[in-house]
Scaffold this active site. Structure first.
Site, PDB file in Angstrom:
ATOM      1  CG  ASN A   7      12.949 -27.813   2.518  1.00  0.00           C
ATOM      2  OD1 ASN A   7      11.919 -28.440   2.304  1.00  0.00           O
ATOM      3  ND2 ASN A   7      13.025 -26.508   2.387  1.00  0.00           N
ATOM      4  CG  HIS A  10      11.445 -31.193  -1.815  1.00  0.00           C
ATOM      5  ND1 HIS A  10      11.204 -30.275  -2.789  1.00  0.00           N
ATOM      6  CD2 HIS A  10      12.449 -30.682  -1.058  1.00  0.00           C
ATOM      7  CE1 HIS A  10      12.046 -29.254  -2.655  1.00  0.00           C
ATOM      8  NE2 HIS A  10      12.813 -29.481  -1.608  1.00  0.00           N
ATOM      9  CG  HIS A  50       8.318 -22.280   2.466  1.00  0.00           C
ATOM     10  ND1 HIS A  50       8.890 -21.857   1.296  1.00  0.00           N
ATOM     11  CD2 HIS A  50       7.534 -21.251   2.889  1.00  0.00           C
ATOM     12  CE1 HIS A  50       8.476 -20.626   1.016  1.00  0.00           C
ATOM     13  NE2 HIS A  50       7.644 -20.243   1.962  1.00  0.00           N
ATOM     14  NE  ARG A  52       4.951 -21.512  -2.003  1.00  0.00           N
ATOM     15  CZ  ARG A  52       5.911 -20.863  -2.676  1.00  0.00           C
ATOM     16  NH1 ARG A  52       7.170 -21.226  -2.582  1.00  0.00           N
ATOM     17  NH2 ARG A  52       5.598 -19.864  -3.467  1.00  0.00           N
ATOM     18  NE  ARG A  56       3.472 -23.587  -4.526  1.00  0.00           N
ATOM     19  CZ  ARG A  56       4.269 -22.860  -5.328  1.00  0.00           C
ATOM     20  NH1 ARG A  56       5.420 -23.348  -5.700  1.00  0.00           N
ATOM     21  NH2 ARG A  56       3.909 -21.675  -5.734  1.00  0.00           N
ATOM     22  CD  GLU A  77      12.703 -22.773   3.804  1.00  0.00           C
ATOM     23  OE1 GLU A  77      11.874 -22.816   2.880  1.00  0.00           O
ATOM     24  OE2 GLU A  77      13.804 -23.326   3.734  1.00  0.00           O
ATOM     25  CB  THR A 108      12.332 -19.802  -2.227  1.00  0.00           C
ATOM     26  OG1 THR A 108      11.409 -20.527  -1.435  1.00  0.00           O
ATOM     27  CG2 THR A 108      12.444 -18.383  -1.718  1.00  0.00           C
ATOM     28  CD  GLU A 156      18.713 -21.025   4.225  1.00  0.00           C
ATOM     29  OE1 GLU A 156      18.065 -21.083   5.293  1.00  0.00           O
ATOM     30  OE2 GLU A 156      18.494 -21.758   3.243  1.00  0.00           O
ATOM     31  CG  HIS A 193      17.182 -22.601  -3.264  1.00  0.00           C
ATOM     32  ND1 HIS A 193      17.122 -23.033  -4.567  1.00  0.00           N
ATOM     33  CD2 HIS A 193      15.919 -22.324  -2.901  1.00  0.00           C
ATOM     34  CE1 HIS A 193      15.867 -23.000  -4.971  1.00  0.00           C
ATOM     35  NE2 HIS A 193      15.110 -22.581  -3.972  1.00  0.00           N
ATOM     36  N   GLY A 194      19.289 -25.600  -3.836  1.00  0.00           N
ATOM     37  CA  GLY A 194      19.940 -26.177  -5.015  1.00  0.00           C
ATOM     38  C   GLY A 194      21.213 -26.951  -4.704  1.00  0.00           C
TER      39      GLY A 194
HETATM   40  N1  PXP Z   1      16.579 -22.846   1.997  1.00  0.00           N
HETATM   41  C1  PXP Z   1      15.490 -22.128   1.611  1.00  0.00           C
HETATM   42  C2  PXP Z   1      15.273 -20.792   2.222  1.00  0.00           C
HETATM   43  C3  PXP Z   1      14.575 -22.642   0.661  1.00  0.00           C
HETATM   44  O1  PXP Z   1      13.513 -21.921   0.283  1.00  0.00           O
HETATM   45  C4  PXP Z   1      14.786 -23.953   0.157  1.00  0.00           C
HETATM   46  C5  PXP Z   1      13.811 -24.540  -0.809  1.00  0.00           C
HETATM   47  O2  PXP Z   1      12.592 -24.739  -0.232  1.00  0.00           O
HETATM   48  C6  PXP Z   1      15.912 -24.662   0.599  1.00  0.00           C
HETATM   49  C7  PXP Z   1      16.797 -24.080   1.497  1.00  0.00           C
HETATM   50  C8  PXP Z   1      16.214 -26.053   0.122  1.00  0.00           C
HETATM   51  O3  PXP Z   1      16.408 -26.049  -1.257  1.00  0.00           O
HETATM   52  P1  PXP Z   1      16.532 -27.419  -2.048  1.00  0.00           P
HETATM   53  O4  PXP Z   1      15.239 -28.123  -1.936  1.00  0.00           O
HETATM   54  O5  PXP Z   1      16.850 -26.964  -3.442  1.00  0.00           O
HETATM   55  O6  PXP Z   1      17.638 -28.192  -1.416  1.00  0.00           O
END
Ligand code: PXP
Length: 243
Positions: A7, A10, A50, A52, A56, A77, A108, A156, A193-194
């Site tokens: 992803n 960032h 993503h 959005r 942003r 996304e 998210t 997911e 995520h995380g």
């Molecule tokens: N999957 C989805 C659906 C997300 O919204 C995100 C965060 O944008 C991620 C994966 C990746 O999360 P992280 O940046 O915490 O690794």
């Protein structure tokens, strides 16, 4: 083999911290398109962005360029809102992952509530455009059943609660149960995520995983060692998944 989708939102967040319309004399850096090429060169299996509603981080021009430059798979996304659904339909990413979106959130935060009339229509529309559709859900059996009923091909699983929990065993059990049910119902399973270098191997007991989507931890590590090395290290951390 467990695959890694990176992803790169960032990277765009860092760019947008400085670059705004009206600053055209500035170099818009760091460039997420260059970041995508860099992680692909290091072995990423896909690129996740993503778009959005509030734009942003990732911008419309980014997704248009990425569609042409990504050599692996593009996973978009997106929220189930008419403007973005129309963009996805025309852009034709390889996959979309439908996520909930709230303007005030930092990232998210929750999973999708799949009950509702609009989602099956959106899924059918995107599938008709040749796009593989995934739904980002909490590891909740009700949401897994609803995802299958709504016509998604993938879910997911939201690993945020697992990542944040001090005692991870309960969250891990929920992820395992959700993945098992999804598989029984004919859904394919991704997660994200995380996830970090430290906690990723902890989800190895979750069966049927195909792709992990990871961003923040990789981009954070890249500040110190560069994207290629950060990628190599994450791929190494993911080795050993029994699949
Ligand atoms: N999957 C989805 C659906 C997300 O919204 C995100 C965060 O944008 C991620 C994966 C990746 O999360 P992280 O940046 O915490 O690794």
């Amino acid at each position: 083999m467990l695959q890694l989708g990176v992803n790169i939102d960032h990277v765009a967040t860092l760019r947008q911290a400085r670059y705004k319309a009206g600053h055209e004399g500035m170099t818009p850096e760091p460039d997420p398109v260059a970041a995508a090429a860099e992680v692909e060169a290091a072995g990423a299996h896909g690129i996740t962005v993503h778009l959005r509603e509030d734009r942003r981080h990732i911008q419309d021009a980014d997704v248009q360029t990425l569609r042409k430059t990504i050599r692996t798979r593009m996973n978009l996304e997106m929220a189930d809102v008419p403007e973005i659904v129309a963009i996805a339909e025309a852009l034709k990413p390889d996959e979309v992952c439908i996520v909930p979106e709230r303007r005030a959130e930092v990232t998210t935060e929750g999973g999708l509530n799949v009950a509702g009339k609009s989602l099956p229509r959106t899924i059918a529309r995107l599938r008709k455009a040749g796009i593989v559709v995934s739904l980002f859900i909490a590891p909740d059996l009700k949401q897994v059943r609803a995802s299958a009923a709504a016509g998604a091909q993938f879910i997911e699983l939201h690993t945020g609660a697992y990542a944040n929990a001090r005692n991870k065993s309960l969250e891990l059990k929920r992820l395992v149960a959700a993945a098992e049910l999804a598989h029984e119902l004919g859904l394919r399973v991704n997660a994200g995520h995380g996830l970090t270098y430290q906690n990723v191997s902890g989800i190895f007991p979750v069966p049927h995983l195909e792709t992990l989507n990871i961003g923040h931890s990789i981009v954070s590590r890249a500040v110190f060692v560069g994207l290629r090395q950060a990628l190599t290290e994450m791929l190494a951390a993911m080795k050993g998944y029994p699949g």
